[in-house]
Design an enzyme around this catalytic site. Structure first.
Site: not given
Length: 452
Positions: A382, A409
């Protein structure tokens, strides 16, 4: 016809491009228009021209595209209170976010075969932010807060911050009443004078709030401290108050020195039965409901998780590692920032989690050590918006770990990294966009890679 800066033309918007701007053509010349919707017929003013394209701003909606929200008098970033995708109805936001992920995977990831399902949306696309930072400004002799206008440091105040939690909005509004009453000075970044720089409010699902006032001063004066204490007496939801001292000429909001003025050091948030401590500088996902969906998808992408030893790379404070630990046999959490590792160890101890091992160090070095000395089944990433360094991906590919789950993201860096992994023995077998930030053009995506 030669276009000129400042010229007003009529333009039909054909499509949305990655980043959320509309694209139309004037005599075959590409023009990008923020806050526009496919099917819009617009009067736009040219604001810049390059060799192959121009940019323009909406002056008037002549005919609204079908997917535009009902009020077609709203045409600017400011009209939509700082939400750069709010000109679209919510179903269309989800549709275009899916298309943007598909587009970058084709163009950057060189993958035109993967099926991209519909973006997973939010039950309520408003008031989801559990953290907000707003700059102060002085307008007509009144202290206000709000957003910076695009490409400027000029603050505009909104009627209501529609993305911030309702409690966060309420606290900021009350605080401004006290500050205006006492006529506290506002920071001027050009002169580097004045006290009030930013206000940050963090809220949790228990209806509690942490207030952080960021000031241009070396110490807290008595008057300002009393304002904060009076505010917490009026608003019982406030359980923690900090002052952040930031005397530098910088765009970074929080200062290096953050002092607890009153109340608890941290506020708690619970995700899947695990309690996390949140301090002023903690990284914690902004949209709790969508975070739960995102992490559940990431965990569900692992096959036979109960038998697996998993590495959480770039683990931060170990949020994902601890969530995985509830199902996996063992999780190693690798993080280079020492304070984040310490926070993770503390959270694991408080929650009685014993099958996570925290490793403080460089992923490239520590992962190779782990793989050479242990059987590792899977890895999860992540990373920040910049994605993962190519050298890291190549060293990971050499380990021959069978399964990779990648939470991103930034779909464009995810697509770039997809191509690198694809060229080094891994196939992207599943992908799922998640709308973490409704009303904005940001998209979160989860991907699963298998060793070929």
């Amino acid at each position: 016809m030669t276009l000129k800066k400042g010229q007003v033309i009529e333009l039909t918007i054909d499509k949305l491009v990655y980043g959320g701007e509309g694209l139309g053509y004037f005599d075959g010349f590409a023009i990008f228009v923020p806050m526009s919707v496919p099917g819009d017929i617009l009067k736009v003013e040219i604001i810049s021209l390059k060799k192959t394209y121009g940019r323009a701003l909406i002056k008037e909606v002549v005919t609204a595209g079908e997917e535009r929200v009902k009020d077609s008098t709203k045409v600017t970033f400011e009209d939509f209170q700082g939400c750069d995708f709010a000109m679209l109805n919510y179903e269309s936001q989800l549709k275009y976010k899916r298309e943007m992920v598909e587009d970058v995977l084709k163009k950057i990831g060189k993958n035109s075969t993967i099926e991209v399902p519909m973006t997973i949306g939010a039950e309520d696309p408003t008031h989801y932010r559990n953290k907000i930072i707003e700059p102060f400004a002085l307008q007509n002799n009144t202290i206000v807060t709000g957003f910076f206008k695009r490409k400027s440091h000029e603050v505009f105040e909104v009627e209501e911050n529609v993305l911030n939690s309702k409690l966060g909005n309420k606290i900021i509004e009350k605080l401004k009443i006290y500050l205006n009453k006492e006529k506290v000075s506002v920071y001027d970044e050009i002169q580097h004078k004045g006290i009030l720089r930013h206000v940050m409010v963090r809220t949790n699902s228990y209806g509690e709030a942490m207030l952080v006032l960021i000031i241009n001063a070396p110490k807290l004066d008595v008057k300002l401290k009393q304002i904060l204490l009076d505010l917490k007496d009026e608003m019982k939801e406030i359980v923690s108050i900090y002052i952040s001292f930031n005397t530098k000429r910088t765009n970074v909001a929080l200062g290096e020195k953050n002092i607890l003025v009153w109340g608890q050091k941290t506020i708690k948030e619970t995700v899947f039965g695990i309690d996390f401590n949140i301090s002023p500088k903690s990284f914690f996902q902004i949209n709790l409901d969508q975070t739960k969906k995102l992490y559940k998808i990431g965990m569900d992408f692992f096959e036979n998780i109960s038998d697996k030893i998993i590495v959480d790379s770039y683990s931060g404070t170990g949020t994902i590692a601890m969530l995985l630990s509830k199902s996996a046999k063992k999780v190693y959490a690798i993080e280079i920032i020492e304070s984040a590792t310490r926070d993770g160890i503390k959270t694991a101890e408080e929650n009685g989690i014993s099958n996570v091992e925290f490793i403080n160090g460089d992923v490239n070095i520590e992962l190779e050590k782990l793989v050479s000395n242990n059987k590792i089944d899977s890895i999860i990433f992540d990373p920040p918006r910049k994605g993962i360094d190519e050298s890291s991906l190549l060293s990971i590919a050499k380990t021959n770990i069978d399964e990779i789950v990648y939470i991103s993201c930034n779909p464009s860096t995810f697509a770039r990294d997809t191509e690198i992994l694809s060229n080094n023995g891994y196939e992207l077998v599943k992908v799922q966009p998640v709308d973490m930030f409704p009303g904005t053009s940001h998209i979160e995506v989860v991907g699963k890679f298998k060793k070929i």
